[in-house]
Design a protein around this motif. Sequence first.
Motif, PDB file in Angstrom:
ATOM      1  N   TYR A 165     -34.306  55.366  29.909  1.00  0.00           N
ATOM      2  CA  TYR A 165     -35.750  55.307  30.146  1.00  0.00           C
ATOM      3  C   TYR A 165     -36.196  53.912  29.722  1.00  0.00           C
ATOM      4  O   TYR A 165     -35.910  53.493  28.594  1.00  0.00           O
ATOM      5  CB  TYR A 165     -36.475  56.387  29.331  1.00  0.00           C
ATOM      6  CG  TYR A 165     -37.959  56.377  29.562  1.00  0.00           C
ATOM      7  CD1 TYR A 165     -38.481  56.805  30.782  1.00  0.00           C
ATOM      8  CD2 TYR A 165     -38.831  55.892  28.599  1.00  0.00           C
ATOM      9  CE1 TYR A 165     -39.845  56.770  31.017  1.00  0.00           C
ATOM     10  CE2 TYR A 165     -40.199  55.858  28.831  1.00  0.00           C
ATOM     11  CZ  TYR A 165     -40.698  56.297  30.047  1.00  0.00           C
ATOM     12  OH  TYR A 165     -42.047  56.255  30.286  1.00  0.00           O
ATOM     13  N   LYS A 166     -36.838  53.211  30.631  1.00  0.00           N
ATOM     14  CA  LYS A 166     -37.217  51.806  30.389  1.00  0.00           C
ATOM     15  C   LYS A 166     -36.018  50.997  29.882  1.00  0.00           C
ATOM     16  O   LYS A 166     -36.107  50.281  28.880  1.00  0.00           O
ATOM     17  CB  LYS A 166     -38.404  51.721  29.432  1.00  0.00           C
ATOM     18  CG  LYS A 166     -39.677  52.319  30.037  1.00  0.00           C
ATOM     19  CD  LYS A 166     -40.916  52.007  29.244  1.00  0.00           C
ATOM     20  CE  LYS A 166     -42.141  52.473  30.014  1.00  0.00           C
ATOM     21  NZ  LYS A 166     -43.351  52.559  29.199  1.00  0.00           N
ATOM     22  N   ASN A 167     -34.887  51.205  30.528  1.00  0.00           N
ATOM     23  CA  ASN A 167     -33.638  50.474  30.247  1.00  0.00           C
ATOM     24  C   ASN A 167     -33.056  50.708  28.857  1.00  0.00           C
ATOM     25  O   ASN A 167     -32.195  49.959  28.417  1.00  0.00           O
ATOM     26  CB  ASN A 167     -33.819  48.966  30.464  1.00  0.00           C
ATOM     27  CG  ASN A 167     -34.111  48.682  31.911  1.00  0.00           C
ATOM     28  OD1 ASN A 167     -33.523  49.331  32.782  1.00  0.00           O
ATOM     29  ND2 ASN A 167     -35.026  47.772  32.179  1.00  0.00           N
ATOM     30  N   LYS A 168     -33.532  51.737  28.156  1.00  0.00           N
ATOM     31  CA  LYS A 168     -32.933  52.093  26.867  1.00  0.00           C
ATOM     32  C   LYS A 168     -32.407  53.518  26.970  1.00  0.00           C
ATOM     33  O   LYS A 168     -32.888  54.295  27.796  1.00  0.00           O
ATOM     34  CB  LYS A 168     -33.992  52.040  25.766  1.00  0.00           C
ATOM     35  CG  LYS A 168     -34.461  50.645  25.466  1.00  0.00           C
ATOM     36  CD  LYS A 168     -35.234  50.680  24.171  1.00  0.00           C
ATOM     37  CE  LYS A 168     -35.706  49.290  23.797  1.00  0.00           C
ATOM     38  NZ  LYS A 168     -37.043  49.295  23.257  1.00  0.00           N
ATOM     39  N   SER A 169     -31.478  53.857  26.070  1.00  0.00           N
ATOM     40  CA  SER A 169     -30.943  55.215  26.121  1.00  0.00           C
ATOM     41  C   SER A 169     -32.065  56.245  26.024  1.00  0.00           C
ATOM     42  O   SER A 169     -32.966  56.123  25.194  1.00  0.00           O
ATOM     43  CB  SER A 169     -29.966  55.452  24.969  1.00  0.00           C
ATOM     44  OG  SER A 169     -29.607  56.820  24.966  1.00  0.00           O
ATOM     45  N   LEU A 170     -31.969  57.258  26.852  1.00  0.00           N
ATOM     46  CA  LEU A 170     -32.944  58.355  26.824  1.00  0.00           C
ATOM     47  C   LEU A 170     -32.793  59.184  25.547  1.00  0.00           C
ATOM     48  O   LEU A 170     -33.713  59.876  25.125  1.00  0.00           O
ATOM     49  CB  LEU A 170     -32.653  59.227  28.061  1.00  0.00           C
ATOM     50  CG  LEU A 170     -33.569  60.356  28.402  1.00  0.00           C
ATOM     51  CD1 LEU A 170     -34.989  59.868  28.638  1.00  0.00           C
ATOM     52  CD2 LEU A 170     -33.052  61.069  29.659  1.00  0.00           C
TER      53      LEU A 170
END
Length: 363
Positions: A165-170
């Motif tokens: 999510y937004k290029n970070k782990s969910l």
Amino acid sequence: MANKPIYVTQPSLPPLEEYTELLQSVWESGILTHNGPMVQRLEKELCSKLQVGNFTAVTNGTVAIQMAIKALELQGEIITTPFSWIATIGAIKWEGCTPVFCDIDADTLNMDPGKIEALITDKTVAIMPVHVFGNPCDVEAIEAIAKRHGLKVIYDAAHAIGSTYKNKSLLEHGDISATSLHGTKLLNTAEGGGCITTNQELHEKLKRIRFFGHDEKKDIVEDGFNGKMTEVHAALGLANLKYYEEVLKDRKEKYFYYKKELVENTALTFQAIKHGETNYSYFPVIFENEEKLLEAENALNDINIYPRRYFYPSLNTCEHIVDYVKMPVSEDISKRILCLPLYWKLNYSDMDRVIGTIFEQGY
Ligand SMILES: Cc1ncc(COP(=O)(O)O)c(C=O)c1O
């Protein structure tokens, strides 16, 4: 000769010699469990691969959900989705809480945040959404509701290793995310799971719960149980981890191969990915009605291909386990959804047979 059976999934397996090499060091250490060196190494490598601050490796994904509920000391009603695997509500019930169903969004197949607030009572203690098929939930909307009402959020992230999510782990969303490393998952330890949290105190507590409630001095300080992953399972996870990027890339390519053909040439509908990036670990297709789904399933079975009706049935209809409350969207989708075969070593020629059979049925 008849074609070999093609199942909805097959576990990703590393070359056997790479696994046995790791087992060699397990044998040499003489340590089989109790947070041994393999488990510690797996946790460390997972943190770096997934870009998360911690990962508590446990026996399986169901236990990970139970441990999350236990760590947050929840007692009461937990709002969750009927469009999930039975483990979601099983874990809630085994921890003495009551699942309260919230219907899903017909496009994303995840819990519909617009329907949560009407379900909150003075007994509600938490929200437990599922990132269905790895598709990120609308985490911002869910977490805003939880904050407004002082509720905890546990994500059932069983499918979501590798989703972002937004290029970070969910997996760093919610108070705790509980994931699965079961044989069918993108990354597997045969059986396994994990809890992820950004709260260091909760992380320490999860580690104690996993180990009978012992602290570092072996005093019993928590209401814990046995959630430990073994060294043998952790070694398989480490051997598989080497191929993690390759598996992820492969699934993504296959996902879009199916999607391109089926979007262009059929009237089937697909899960909408609206809030981040999925890990492409499932390929669900939605038929116009159950009859058409059954025709397609039978036609595929006739050529030795076994897709899976997943999730089916909608959990609110399991009346021997929960009281029935109507969930129109989940009940409707669960009757019309079929997951097509998708796994690392699946051949494109077999995918073409799946696609061709669906075309022949004229959808
Ligand atoms: C949505 C969901 N939650 C929880 C679980 C439980 O995970 P495990 O099989 O590792 O116990 C699963 C298993 O596939 C699942 O699909």
